[in-house]
Design a protein around this motif. Structure first.
Motif, PDB file in Angstrom:
ATOM      1  N   PHE A 111       0.973  -1.249   0.015  1.00  0.00           N
ATOM      2  CA  PHE A 111      -0.110  -0.004  -0.044  1.00  0.00           C
ATOM      3  C   PHE A 111       0.810   1.370  -0.006  1.00  0.00           C
ATOM      4  O   PHE A 111       0.349   2.364  -0.467  1.00  0.00           O
ATOM      5  CB  PHE A 111      -0.883  -0.157   1.349  1.00  0.00           C
ATOM      6  N   HIS A 112       2.067   1.112   0.721  1.00  0.00           N
ATOM      7  CA  HIS A 112       2.833   2.274   0.870  1.00  0.00           C
ATOM      8  C   HIS A 112       4.237   2.139   0.554  1.00  0.00           C
ATOM      9  O   HIS A 112       4.740   0.597   0.510  1.00  0.00           O
ATOM     10  CB  HIS A 112       2.625   2.837   2.245  1.00  0.00           C
ATOM     11  N   CYS A 120      -9.482   5.640  -3.788  1.00  0.00           N
ATOM     12  CA  CYS A 120      -8.381   4.610  -3.159  1.00  0.00           C
ATOM     13  C   CYS A 120      -7.933   4.801  -1.792  1.00  0.00           C
ATOM     14  O   CYS A 120      -6.980   4.601  -1.492  1.00  0.00           O
ATOM     15  CB  CYS A 120      -7.192   4.251  -4.272  1.00  0.00           C
ATOM     16  N   PHE A 121      -8.936   5.180  -1.082  1.00  0.00           N
ATOM     17  CA  PHE A 121      -8.863   5.385   0.550  1.00  0.00           C
ATOM     18  C   PHE A 121      -7.899   4.319   1.299  1.00  0.00           C
ATOM     19  O   PHE A 121      -7.308   4.693   2.122  1.00  0.00           O
ATOM     20  CB  PHE A 121     -10.245   5.611   0.986  1.00  0.00           C
ATOM     21  N   GLY A 122      -8.026   3.114   0.912  1.00  0.00           N
ATOM     22  CA  GLY A 122      -7.455   2.134   1.739  1.00  0.00           C
ATOM     23  C   GLY A 122      -7.408   2.449   3.098  1.00  0.00           C
ATOM     24  O   GLY A 122      -8.319   2.085   3.621  1.00  0.00           O
ATOM     25  N   ILE A 123      -6.123   2.275   3.779  1.00  0.00           N
ATOM     26  CA  ILE A 123      -6.246   2.297   5.253  1.00  0.00           C
ATOM     27  C   ILE A 123      -6.522   3.762   5.837  1.00  0.00           C
ATOM     28  O   ILE A 123      -7.297   3.798   6.757  1.00  0.00           O
ATOM     29  CB  ILE A 123      -4.634   2.217   6.029  1.00  0.00           C
ATOM     30  N   GLY A 124      -6.452   4.709   4.854  1.00  0.00           N
ATOM     31  CA  GLY A 124      -6.897   6.112   4.992  1.00  0.00           C
ATOM     32  C   GLY A 124      -6.059   7.208   5.737  1.00  0.00           C
ATOM     33  O   GLY A 124      -6.556   8.025   6.113  1.00  0.00           O
ATOM     34  N   TYR A 125      -4.687   6.861   5.278  1.00  0.00           N
ATOM     35  CA  TYR A 125      -3.754   7.742   5.854  1.00  0.00           C
ATOM     36  C   TYR A 125      -3.838   9.248   5.158  1.00  0.00           C
ATOM     37  O   TYR A 125      -3.700  10.226   5.987  1.00  0.00           O
ATOM     38  CB  TYR A 125      -2.266   7.268   5.367  1.00  0.00           C
ATOM     39  N   ASN A 126      -4.169   9.223   3.907  1.00  0.00           N
ATOM     40  CA  ASN A 126      -4.309  10.553   3.334  1.00  0.00           C
ATOM     41  C   ASN A 126      -5.351  11.296   3.671  1.00  0.00           C
ATOM     42  O   ASN A 126      -5.241  12.784   4.332  1.00  0.00           O
ATOM     43  CB  ASN A 126      -4.307  10.385   1.766  1.00  0.00           C
ATOM     44  N   ASP A 177      -4.733   7.592  -5.105  1.00  0.00           N
ATOM     45  CA  ASP A 177      -3.727   6.764  -4.450  1.00  0.00           C
ATOM     46  C   ASP A 177      -3.782   5.084  -4.692  1.00  0.00           C
ATOM     47  O   ASP A 177      -3.915   4.331  -3.756  1.00  0.00           O
ATOM     48  CB  ASP A 177      -3.750   7.190  -3.002  1.00  0.00           C
ATOM     49  N   GLU A 200     -13.738   3.476  -2.177  1.00  0.00           N
ATOM     50  CA  GLU A 200     -12.624   2.185  -1.859  1.00  0.00           C
ATOM     51  C   GLU A 200     -13.317   1.066  -2.126  1.00  0.00           C
ATOM     52  O   GLU A 200     -14.540   1.025  -1.985  1.00  0.00           O
ATOM     53  CB  GLU A 200     -12.085   2.348  -0.485  1.00  0.00           C
ATOM     54  N   ILE A 201     -12.589   0.026  -2.691  1.00  0.00           N
ATOM     55  CA  ILE A 201     -13.365  -1.195  -2.992  1.00  0.00           C
ATOM     56  C   ILE A 201     -13.452  -2.119  -1.791  1.00  0.00           C
ATOM     57  O   ILE A 201     -14.133  -3.131  -1.816  1.00  0.00           O
ATOM     58  CB  ILE A 201     -12.786  -1.723  -4.180  1.00  0.00           C
ATOM     59  N   ASP A 202     -12.433  -1.967  -1.084  1.00  0.00           N
ATOM     60  CA  ASP A 202     -12.360  -3.027   0.187  1.00  0.00           C
ATOM     61  C   ASP A 202     -12.220  -2.554   1.438  1.00  0.00           C
ATOM     62  O   ASP A 202     -11.649  -1.439   1.665  1.00  0.00           O
ATOM     63  CB  ASP A 202     -10.820  -3.759  -0.172  1.00  0.00           C
ATOM     64  N   ASP A 255     -16.599  -0.361  -6.602  1.00  0.00           N
ATOM     65  CA  ASP A 255     -15.614  -0.029  -7.718  1.00  0.00           C
ATOM     66  C   ASP A 255     -15.468   1.595  -7.995  1.00  0.00           C
ATOM     67  O   ASP A 255     -16.470   1.937  -8.344  1.00  0.00           O
ATOM     68  CB  ASP A 255     -15.681  -0.860  -8.925  1.00  0.00           C
ATOM     69  N   ALA A 256     -14.418   2.177  -7.663  1.00  0.00           N
ATOM     70  CA  ALA A 256     -14.291   3.576  -8.046  1.00  0.00           C
ATOM     71  C   ALA A 256     -14.725   3.831  -9.386  1.00  0.00           C
ATOM     72  O   ALA A 256     -15.339   5.203  -9.623  1.00  0.00           O
ATOM     73  CB  ALA A 256     -12.918   4.274  -7.790  1.00  0.00           C
TER      74      ALA A 256
HETATM   75  C1  LIG Z   1      -2.135   1.714  -2.656  1.00  0.00           C
HETATM   76  S1  LIG Z   1      -3.633   1.143  -1.726  1.00  0.00           S
HETATM   77  C2  LIG Z   1      -4.217   2.686  -0.945  1.00  0.00           C
HETATM   78  C3  LIG Z   1      -3.288   3.450  -0.060  1.00  0.00           C
HETATM   79  C4  LIG Z   1      -4.053   4.513   0.780  1.00  0.00           C
HETATM   80  N1  LIG Z   1      -4.245   5.665   0.529  1.00  0.00           N
HETATM   81  C5  LIG Z   1      -3.919   4.200   2.071  1.00  0.00           C
HETATM   82  O1  LIG Z   1      -3.813   5.222   2.994  1.00  0.00           O
HETATM   83  O2  LIG Z   1      -3.931   3.129   2.449  1.00  0.00           O
HETATM   84  C6  LIG Z   1      -4.840   1.145  -2.981  1.00  0.00           C
HETATM   85  C7  LIG Z   1      -6.101   0.882  -2.524  1.00  0.00           C
HETATM   86  O3  LIG Z   1      -6.910   0.952  -3.708  1.00  0.00           O
HETATM   87  C8  LIG Z   1      -7.855   0.029  -3.684  1.00  0.00           C
HETATM   88  N2  LIG Z   1      -8.576  -0.167  -4.703  1.00  0.00           N
HETATM   89  C9  LIG Z   1      -8.224  -1.087  -5.668  1.00  0.00           C
HETATM   90  N3  LIG Z   1      -9.086  -1.095  -6.939  1.00  0.00           N
HETATM   91  C10 LIG Z   1      -9.928  -0.293  -6.631  1.00  0.00           C
HETATM   92  C11 LIG Z   1     -11.221   0.167  -7.441  1.00  0.00           C
HETATM   93  N4  LIG Z   1     -11.378  -0.150  -8.667  1.00  0.00           N
HETATM   94  N5  LIG Z   1     -12.039   0.935  -6.678  1.00  0.00           N
HETATM   95  C12 LIG Z   1     -11.561   1.424  -5.707  1.00  0.00           C
HETATM   96  N6  LIG Z   1     -10.576   1.126  -4.813  1.00  0.00           N
HETATM   97  C13 LIG Z   1      -9.738   0.256  -5.427  1.00  0.00           C
HETATM   98  C14 LIG Z   1      -7.323  -1.234  -2.980  1.00  0.00           C
HETATM   99  O4  LIG Z   1      -8.387  -1.884  -2.235  1.00  0.00           O
HETATM  100  C15 LIG Z   1      -6.295  -0.149  -2.080  1.00  0.00           C
HETATM  101  O5  LIG Z   1      -6.924  -0.109  -0.594  1.00  0.00           O
END
Ligand SMILES: C[S@@+](CC[C@H](N)C(=O)[O-])C[C@H]1O[C@@H](n2cnc3c(N)ncnc32)[C@H](O)[C@@H]1O
Length: 291
Positions: A25-26, A59-65, A155, A86-88, A135-136
């Motif tokens: 992720f980072h 792509c919020f992910g963990i949410g750091y940004n 991100d 965010e997808i997950d 899906d974004a």
């Molecule tokens: C590099 S990580 C994100 C890092 C994030 N900014 C953080 O602070 O963790 C990429 C993220 O994109 C998400 N992702 C992948 N494909 C996606 C999609 N089609 N739509 C939305 N999110 C997606 C993943 O689940 C993952 O959490």
């Protein structure tokens, strides 16, 4: 396999490795550090002190940004209208159980993150936040039409691993959602992404690198329609970067239906590169001593 494996980065902040995307992720140098240097510093949040701001975090992910964004805007008494895509659901959920993550943030930020984790939303007198899971590419179409953004963060995993969120078509959706003076910020300096943004009419800026390692020429890209940037964290593109946009690496990722698999997007681009007359990217690398 779709596991998320915990990673402790060099600044002590946690991150994950995605087995599905086979990518972290980072940057291993530091998740918190990366957020600060690549997204939050170039956003210049002080200009929104006591003002309102609309932000989209893709792509919020963990949410750091967004956590660091929230922390700064709380201090600046800004009023925030925020959407995350965010997808997950798992990254934020897992991170909130780890003390190394929660101790980074003030209690107000933790309250917001907990609410996003449990309910997908948070609202108080000056923050209105919604985290949309899906899906974004699809969810971006469901954002309220009347909201345009001061800041858009993208991100995602790298373009070669997750091309669907870097396609010309997806980036063109962002063009319709950003204010004239708004800033699109991403960590990537991929020529394909930059060229797509340029073709969409954005002005491109390089986010200044902060590490002095060899070949670290960029911390990412800031794109905006407004050329009057007074931002110490960015520079004009160098001659080397402008030339990069004329190489085969600049051929965009295409996803006209918004439903293509990453494999299909990569295959189509590879074919287009094979038949292209653009400068070979390896020649560009050699010229600039990056081979
Ligand atoms: C590099 S990580 C994100 C890092 C994030 N900014 C953080 O602070 O963790 C990429 C993220 O994109 C998400 N992702 C992948 N494909 C996606 C999609 N089609 N739509 C939305 N999110 C997606 C993943 O689940 C993952 O959490």
């Amino acid at each position: 396999m779709n596991n998320l494996i915990k990673v402790i980065t060099k600044d002590g902040s946690i991150s994950f490795r995605s087995e599905k995307f086979n990518e972290n992720f980072h940057n291993i140098g530091g998740a918190y550090y990366e957020t600060k240097s690549k997204f939050i510093n170039p956003s210049r949040l002080k200009r929104f002190q006591n003002k309102s701001i609309n932000v989209l975090d893709i792509c919020f992910g963990i949410g750091y940004n967004s956590a660091l964004l929230f922390q700064n805007l709380i201090i600046g008494l800004s009023s925030l209208n925020w959407y995350g895509l965010e997808i997950d659901k798992r990254p934020l959920n897992y991170a909130l159980t780890d003390k190394r993550f929660s101790k980074l943030w003030n209690p107000k930020v933790i309250e917001i993150l907990n609410s996003l984790n449990l309910k997908g939303s948070y609202k108080n007198h000056n923050f209105d936040c919604e985290l949309i899971i899906g899906d974004a590419r699809k969810e971006i179409l469901n954002l309220p039409k009347e909201v345009d953004f001061d800041l858009i963060f993208l991100d995602g995993f790298s373009p070669q691993k997750c091309p669907e969120i870097w396609s010309y078509e997806f980036l063109s959706q962002l063009k319709n959602k950003i204010k004239y003076e708004g800033c699109f910020i991403t960590y990537t300096s991929s020529a394909a992404v930059r060229k797509s943004l340029q073709n969409l009419g954005f002005n491109l800026f390089n986010i200044k690198p902060t590490l002095s390692k060899k070949n670290r020429w960029s911390n990412g890209t800031l794109a905006t329609f407004d050329n009057r940037q007074n931002n110490p964290y960015i520079t004009q593109l160098s001659e080397m970067e402008i030339e990069h946009l004329n190489t085969k690496a600049s051929i965009p990722y295409r996803d006209p239906t918004g439903e293509m698999l990453s494999k299909e997007i990569l295959e189509i681009r590879k074919k287009e590169q094979q038949f292209s007359n653009l400068l070979d990217t390896n020649s560009w690398r050699k010229k600039w001593e990056m081979a």
